[in-house]
Design a protein around this motif. Structure first.
Motif, PDB file in Angstrom:
ATOM      1  N   UNK A 208      16.528  -6.121  30.446  1.00 21.73           N
ATOM      2  CA  UNK A 208      16.062  -7.020  29.387  1.00 21.73           C
ATOM      3  C   UNK A 208      16.435  -8.476  29.625  1.00 21.73           C
ATOM      4  N   UNK A 209      17.688  -8.753  29.991  1.00 16.59           N
ATOM      5  CA  UNK A 209      18.084 -10.151  30.155  1.00 16.59           C
ATOM      6  C   UNK A 209      17.425 -10.775  31.384  1.00 16.59           C
ATOM      7  N   UNK A 210      17.263 -10.010  32.445  1.00 16.40           N
ATOM      8  CA  UNK A 210      16.591 -10.550  33.627  1.00 16.40           C
ATOM      9  C   UNK A 210      15.124 -10.842  33.338  1.00 16.40           C
ATOM     10  N   UNK A 211      14.448  -9.933  32.650  1.00 19.85           N
ATOM     11  CA  UNK A 211      13.061 -10.188  32.273  1.00 19.85           C
ATOM     12  C   UNK A 211      12.972 -11.420  31.376  1.00 19.85           C
ATOM     13  N   UNK A 212      13.928 -11.562  30.479  1.00 15.93           N
ATOM     14  CA  UNK A 212      13.949 -12.726  29.597  1.00 15.93           C
ATOM     15  C   UNK A 212      14.163 -14.008  30.398  1.00 15.93           C
ATOM     16  N   UNK A 213      15.070 -13.954  31.367  1.00 11.24           N
ATOM     17  CA  UNK A 213      15.324 -15.119  32.220  1.00 11.24           C
ATOM     18  C   UNK A 213      14.053 -15.513  32.972  1.00 11.24           C
ATOM     19  N   UNK A 214      13.358 -14.526  33.506  1.00  7.44           N
ATOM     20  CA  UNK A 214      12.165 -14.821  34.303  1.00  7.44           C
ATOM     21  C   UNK A 214      11.029 -15.367  33.448  1.00  7.44           C
ATOM     22  N   UNK A 215      10.918 -14.883  32.227  1.00  9.88           N
ATOM     23  CA  UNK A 215       9.815 -15.318  31.361  1.00  9.88           C
ATOM     24  C   UNK A 215      10.207 -16.474  30.444  1.00  9.88           C
ATOM     25  N   UNK A 240      22.270 -17.082  24.073  1.00 10.82           N
ATOM     26  CA  UNK A 240      22.837 -16.792  25.390  1.00 10.82           C
ATOM     27  C   UNK A 240      21.781 -16.996  26.475  1.00 10.82           C
ATOM     28  N   UNK A 241      20.569 -16.570  26.201  1.00 12.39           N
ATOM     29  CA  UNK A 241      19.487 -16.811  27.154  1.00 12.39           C
ATOM     30  C   UNK A 241      19.303 -18.305  27.398  1.00 12.39           C
ATOM     31  N   UNK A 245      19.588 -19.931  31.191  1.00  8.49           N
ATOM     32  CA  UNK A 245      18.508 -20.673  31.837  1.00  8.49           C
ATOM     33  C   UNK A 245      18.998 -22.001  32.399  1.00  8.49           C
ATOM     34  N   UNK A 246      20.080 -22.533  31.858  1.00  2.09           N
ATOM     35  CA  UNK A 246      20.621 -23.808  32.327  1.00  2.09           C
ATOM     36  C   UNK A 246      21.519 -23.659  33.550  1.00  2.09           C
TER      37      UNK A 246
END
Length: 320
Positions: A208-215, A240-241, A245-246
């Motif tokens: 979930x967090x990796x998909x969120x990072x990518x999108x 947190x996302x 991203x930063x």
């Protein structure tokens, strides 16, 4: 400087609050891994402390700030142990909510450290909902891993140590679950060692967090399916996302076979007993040999609270 919720001056000050038993963990080059992985591998060992994970760095800050009273958290196992340890030292009344499916070794240790343990059906996110209900009902502090900035800034002290202990590092591999460790270490390295590539690693069965990072937006999943229980969340936290991203250069997913191979390699070549979450960095090296070939890599071994029977299966000799 990275625009996150974290503050580097507070992170430096945190070292004066955190019990020294959690600080200055070993960082050393593991030559025995290099023929298998094709790069210069250094291990940052976050298991050599009373709770066998990095989580004590953050719970020390939380417990010191509370001083007294009651506190509740949801945990996959390691945060609960750490909060119980820090709370017991300061006389806090600690309740931990966990899934019945959490490893028995982790649950037993939470009880042994004196915390009240409540088990729920479902996964970590179900435990998180129950912990929130308890906090509202009883009017006590809810500790939310990764959302509470203390958990991130406690973990960020690892970044201070990496910057000092491994000044020639080119890549740092960090297990990614809720994001406290990744955002904490990433924040520090982005500021103090901007040439270092910060790569987060997550199981493909809990992406979930990796998909969120990518999108670049929160992506939730309906379920998880991984042996790396410590990073098996379905519902990323937006704040947190935003931080991740930063400060992260990349986030990669790894397969279960690679995680098991990482656990086995750390046992056979480094003499370390680690839980699957702690082997994610090695799994990433196994799956991305060309990308990391001949580079100087630090992998954070973040936890060693593993079910003994499961570990024996993972490290058992392979059929020839």
């Amino acid at each position: 400087m990275p625009q996150t919720r974290l503050d580097t001056d507070r992170i430096r000050a945190a070292r004066r609050v955190i019990d020294p038993v959690f600080l200055d963990s070993p960082l050393y080059r593991c030559d025995a891994l290099e023929p298998e992985l094709g790069c210069a591998v250094s291990i940052k060992l976050e298991t050599a402390n009373p709770v066998r994970s990095f989580k004590g760095r953050g719970t020390e800050l939380i417990a010191a700030g509370l001083g007294a009273g009651s506190v509740v958290c949801a945990s996959a196992g390691n945060l609960g142990q750490a909060l119980a340890w820090s709370g017991r030292k300061r006389g806090l009344d600690v309740t931990v909510v966990a899934s019945r499916a959490a490893p028995a070794a982790k649950l037993d240790r939470i009880r042994a450290l004196g915390a009240r343990l409540e088990l729920v059906d479902g996964d970590f996110d179900a435990a998180r909902e129950r912990a929130s209900d308890i906090a509202r009902r009883d009017g006590i502090r809810l500790v939310e891993d990764s959302l509470d900035v203390e958990t991130c800034e406690g973990a960020a002290t690892i970044g201070l140590e990496i910057a000092r202990q491994a000044p020639s590092a080119e890549v740092v591999l960090i297990a990614l679950g809720g994001g406290a460790m990744a955002t904490g270490i990433g924040h520090v390295l982005t500021e103090l060692a901007p040439g270092v590539e910060v790569v987060c690693v997550q199981p493909a069965g809990a992406p979930a967090m990796t998909l969120s990072y990518r999108e670049r937006r929160v992506v939730t999943t309906e379920s998880t399916n991984t042996i790396a229980d410590g990073v098996a969340g379905r519902c990323p936290i937006p704040e947190v996302l935003d931080d991740l991203l930063q400060v992260a250069d990349d986030a990669v997913l790894v397969e279960e076979d690679s995680i098991v191979a990482g656990v086995r390699m750390l046992f056979e070549h480094a003499g370390l007993v680690v839980e699957p979450s702690g082997a994610l960095g090695v799994a990433a090296l196994l799956e991305n040999r060309e990308r990391f070939a001949d580079r100087r890599v630090v992998t954070v071994v973040c936890g060693g609270n593993v079910d003994p029977a499961a570990h024996r299966c993972w490290v058992a000799p392979r059929p020839t």
